[in-house]
Design an enzyme around this catalytic site. Sequence first.
Site: not given
Length: 408
Positions: A104, A233, A308, A403
């Site tokens: 990004e 998760k 992870d 951006h």
Amino acid sequence: MTDDTRAAAEELAERVRDGELRLHELEDHADADAAAAARRLLVEEWSGAPLDSVGDYGFAAEDADANIENMVGAVQVPMGVAGPVTVRGGSLDGERYLPLATTEGALLASVNRGCSVLDDAGGANARVLKSGMTRAPVFRVADVIEAEALVEWVRENRETLREAAEETTSHGELSEVTPYVVGSSVYLRFRYDTKDAMGMNMATIATRAACDVVEDETDASLVALSGNLCSDKKPAAINAIEGRGRSVTADVTVPREVVEERLHTTPEAVAELNTRKNLVGSAKAASLGFNAHVANVVAAMFLATGQDAAQVVEGANAITTAEVRDGGLYVSVSLASLEVGTVGGGTKLPTQAEGLDVLGVRGGGDPAGSNADALAEAIAVGSLAGELSLLSALASRHLSSAHAELGR
Ligand SMILES: CC(C)(COP(=O)([O-])OP(=O)([O-])OC[C@H]1O[C@@H](n2cnc3c(N)ncnc32)[C@H](O)[C@@H]1OP(=O)([O-])[O-])[C@@H](O)C(=O)NCCC(=O)NCCSC(=O)C[C@@](C)(O)CC(=O)[O-]
Ligand SMILES: NC(=O)C1=CN([C@@H]2O[C@H](COP(=O)(O)OP(=O)(O)OC[C@H]3O[C@@H](n4cnc5c(N)ncnc54)[C@H](OP(=O)(O)O)[C@@H]3O)[C@@H](O)[C@H]2O)C=CC1
């Protein structure tokens, strides 16, 4: 790739085409790089997609043996640094560059700006306030009478459970077991001090041993070693409330002139924006994340340091506060469930290990657990920098132009 590796890969691919070998068996017949090359040949044939870039990786495939099956190569994510930033943590103390891997555009620029503002304010505070990795198996019992008996047994036999669990690990320590009952399902939420490991394998293996004792000594039957009350998760309020992994907070008070000169806004504007966006807006959306983009920093630092990636789900479980204090801007970020390790998992892969080295936290800490605490503090400070910069960009109406300029 050497000629020998190429020849071995072609031979392996032929044996797969002939139905003699399955795709996941190739490491039994050649070294790991030849096995990966053979899979690339086959996937290229099947998909028509060239895999030259995927095959151009900078480590020995066997180094990733414990991290992946059916390996074909590696995806490379650009890595940059933000900083230096002064961290005044309980375990991490001093100036550091923060490694972040992302695709990004504008993210590194933003965190970098935030870090320079933190430094102009004299550095950021950070503390790990709670620590523990959880695993919650689900047991079947006949009815609420048996459920009560199981809960009672657990209360009276914590020491037995601790001994069984800790026999499986030389580092992990069982700190608590909390029972939850829903009808004929009983969930036992085991919490461990996993020291410098993120600890999900460690906690799972230790909990399995404890479950054997529960089944031997009570009428309960184990249905699943993970009953989702862990909760791993998945977005879950239990992690936001009880914590999981490291619960870590970073804060700073930025002088008014620094906010005005470096962030092009005022403490009042950022405080109001934080309330209306991060608190009220998130409440209206029933979000678990009362922050702007903590997930950005958590994900980028997770990728750079071998964490992870799926645990960004709970890592981004964070609340950002902002208030005007003595004319300046006080900002804090509290990450409730940041699951990080500096040993095990992806941390030993060469590029990720270098990411940990940038922070000086690779491997086991002295005392054990202090390196993982330090990593958590570094991520919390990076998140604080990101929040400061993005909230300020929104307050000064610079988000879309930033951006447009940096991210396309
Ligand atoms: C882009 C800036 C920083 C410009 O901000 P600026 O103040 O106009 O920039 P500047 O040129 O004056 O430079 C100020 C400082 O920014 C840094 N900086 C500046 N440029 C660079 C660069 N190329 N590379 C590295 N660092 C850079 C650097 O620290 C520099 O200081 P210096 O070192 O020059 O003394 C600012 O407008 C900004 O931070 N914008 C916000 C961007 C952002 O945070 N994006 C995050 C992703 S948004 C998203 O994914 C989530 C979202 C938005 O959907 C979540 C939500 O709903 O809120
Ligand atoms: N099994 C599961 O359900 C899940 C697994 N995972 C995966 O689990 C992995 C992470 O598990 P994790 O247990 O952290 O890692 P590992 O399974 O890689 O185990 C790490 C081991 O390192 C040893 N160790 C050496 N020094 C230290 C130290 N200073 N502090 C702590 N341990 C030390 C410990 O051995 P010892 O215990 O012998 O002392 C520990 O068990 C990741 O790959 C992740 O993707 C993720 C989610 C779920």
